[in-house]
Write a protein that holds these residues in place. Structure first.
Motif, short mmCIF file in Angstrom:
data_model
loop_
_atom_site.label_atom_id
_atom_site.label_comp_id
_atom_site.label_asym_id
_atom_site.label_seq_id
_atom_site.Cartn_x
_atom_site.Cartn_y
_atom_site.Cartn_z
N GLU A 273 0.86 -1.19 0.00
CA GLU A 273 0.00 0.00 0.00
C GLU A 273 0.89 1.23 0.00
O GLU A 273 1.85 1.33 0.76
N THR B 98 0.81 5.50 0.25
CA THR B 98 0.02 6.68 0.60
C THR B 98 0.91 7.91 0.47
O THR B 98 1.94 8.01 1.14
N ARG B 99 0.53 8.84 -0.41
CA ARG B 99 1.29 10.08 -0.56
C ARG B 99 1.08 10.95 0.68
O ARG B 99 -0.04 11.27 1.06
N ASP C 50 6.28 9.29 0.58
CA ASP C 50 5.18 8.33 0.64
C ASP C 50 5.35 7.41 1.84
O ASP C 50 6.48 7.12 2.27
N GLN D 147 -0.58 11.42 8.36
CA GLN D 147 -1.49 12.17 7.51
C GLN D 147 -1.96 13.45 8.20
O GLN D 147 -2.08 14.49 7.56
N ARG E 68 -1.75 1.34 11.59
CA ARG E 68 -2.90 2.20 11.29
C ARG E 68 -2.79 3.53 12.03
O ARG E 68 -3.04 4.60 11.47
N LYS F 40 -0.04 5.68 10.46
CA LYS F 40 -0.50 6.29 9.20
C LYS F 40 -1.40 7.49 9.47
O LYS F 40 -1.22 8.56 8.87
N ARG F 41 -2.36 7.34 10.38
CA ARG F 41 -3.26 8.46 10.68
C ARG F 41 -2.48 9.64 11.24
O ARG F 41 -2.77 10.81 10.92
#
Length: 311
Positions: free
Chosen positions: A158, A160-161, A274, A295, A288, A291-292
Motif C-alpha cells: 500500500e 500513501t502520498r 510516501d 497524515q 494504522r 498512518k493516521r
C-alpha cells in the motif's frame, strides 16, 4: 535416554541430518563449514553411542541404513517443531518492536524531533528507526513500514502520498539580511549548495529550480557540493551559501529561525514522500495509528508562497 541423547549429542545429530540430506559427507561438510573427516568423525561418534550403523558407504557417497532412515524420519518432526518455534519467537519479537525504515534526512530533520509521539503510537512495542543515506537505497524488507521519497512500492504494498515534492531556496538569517543576495533575474550571488549523490536525477536540482521558476541560470561560481543532505543543510545554517530546502525537512529549521526561505516554492506533484505498508501490514493497529498520525501532521503544513506547480 532419548532426552539425554538429544542434549549431549545435539551437534552430532545436526551433522547426521546434514549428511542424510546431502547423501555425502563431503557435501555435508561444505554446508556446515567442516571437513569431510570431521563429518565422518561426528557420525562415527553418534553410531558408537547408539550402537548401530547409520550409513552404508556407497560409490560417491553414503546411503542411510534402515535404522538410519528411521532416525532421519523421526528427526524431521523434531526439526519441524524447532523451526515452528523459531518462527513463533520471531513473530513474538516483531510484535514487541515497531520499525520505521526511511532515509537519513527525513529521520534527522523530521522524525527524531517527534520520537515521543512515535513511542506513544507504538504503545508497548519498542520503536526503532532504520535509515540509509539515500531514500532510493532503503531496504524495505527490514521494517514494518517505510517512509520514502520517490520510491516505487513493491507489488502488493500500500502506498500513501504524504506530501508532494516541495522545494524552496533557504539561507541563514545572516545571508538573508545581506543586500544583493540575488540579482534582479533571481540568480544567486552567493555559492549554491548542491546535493551530489547517486540517483540525484530523482529530485529537483538547482538547474531544475531556475528553469521551472523562470529565472536565468545561475552563473558559474564557487559552488559547493555535498553527498549528504544533512551536511548540506548544516552548511546553509552556517552561512556558507544558499540551499534547496525540501519540505517538510526544513520547516522546523525555518520555524526556529535557523533558515529563511527566499524566492518562491516549486511543487512537483509527480513525486514526494510516501508511506509504504507491506501486504497485511494494514491490519496492524500500530501501523494504522502511525498512518493516521502522519497524515494529520502533513495535513497541517503551513503553505509557503508557491511560484509554480508541476506534475
Amino acid at each position: 535416554m532419548a532426552s539425554s541423547l538429544l542434549h549431549q549429542h545435539l551437534h552430532e545429530l545436526s551433522v547426521f541430518d546434514a549428511a542424510a540430506r546431502a547423501g555425502s559427507f563431503s557435501a555435508a561438510g561444505r554446508e556446515l563449514g567442516m571437513t569431510q573427516s570431521a563429518v565422518s568423525h561426528h557420525v562415527a561418534t553418534l553410531e558408537a553411542v547408539l550402537g548401530f550403523r547409520l550409513f552404508a558407504r556407497v560409490w560417491r557417497g553414503v546411503a542411510l541404513t534402515d535404522s538410519g532412515a528411521v532416525l532421519f524420519d523421526g528427526m524431521k518432526n523434531g526439526l519441524a517443531a524447532i523451526g515452528a518455534g523459531i518462527e513463533g519467537a520471531r513473530a513474538a519479537a516483531r510484535q514487541r518492536q515497531f520499525t520505521v525504515v526511511t532515509d537519513f534526512a527525513f529521520a534527522s530533520f523530521w522524525l527524531v524531533s517527534r520520537l515521543a509521539e512515535l513511542r506513544r503510537i507504538s504503545g508497548g512495542s519498542d520503536a526503532s528507526i532504520v535509515t540509509s543515506q539515500a531514500s532510493a537505497a532503503v531496504d524495505l524488507s527490514i521494517g514494518d513500514v517505510a517512509v520514502t521519497f520517490g520510491v516505487q512500492a513493491p507489488k502488493g504494498w500500500e502506498i500513501t502520498r504524504l506530501v508532494d515534492e516541495e522545494v524552496v531556496p533557504v539561507v541563514s538569517p545572516q545571508l538573508a539580511a545581506r543586500q544583493g543576495l540575488f540579482a534582479a533575474d533571481g540568480a544567486a550571488r552567493v555559492p549554491l549548495l548542491h546535493l551530489d549523490t547517486p540517483g540525484r536525477d530523482r529530485w529537483l536540482s538547482w538547474p531544475d529550480y531556475f528553469s521551472l521558476a523562470g529565472l536565468a541560470p545561475a552563473p558559474a561560481g564557487a559552488d559547493l557540493s555535498f553527498n549528504n543532505y544533512p551536511l548540506l543543510i548544516q552548511a546553509a545554517i552556517a552561512g556558507q551559501g544558499v540551499a534547496l530546502g525540501w519540505r517538510p525537512l526544513v520547516d522546523d529549521l525555518i520555524d526556529r529561525g535557523l533558515l529563511v526561505p527566499t524566492l518562491g516554492t516549486v511543487r512537483n506533484r509527480s513525486r514526494g514522500y510516501d508511506l509504504l505498508v507491506p501486504p497485511r501490514g494494514g491490519a496492524n493497529p500500530v501501523i494504522r495509528d502511525f498512518k493516521r498520525w502522519l497524515q494529520a501532521e502533513f495535513g497541517q503544513l503551513a503553505p509557503l508562497e508557491t511560484m509554480v506547480i508541476i506534475g
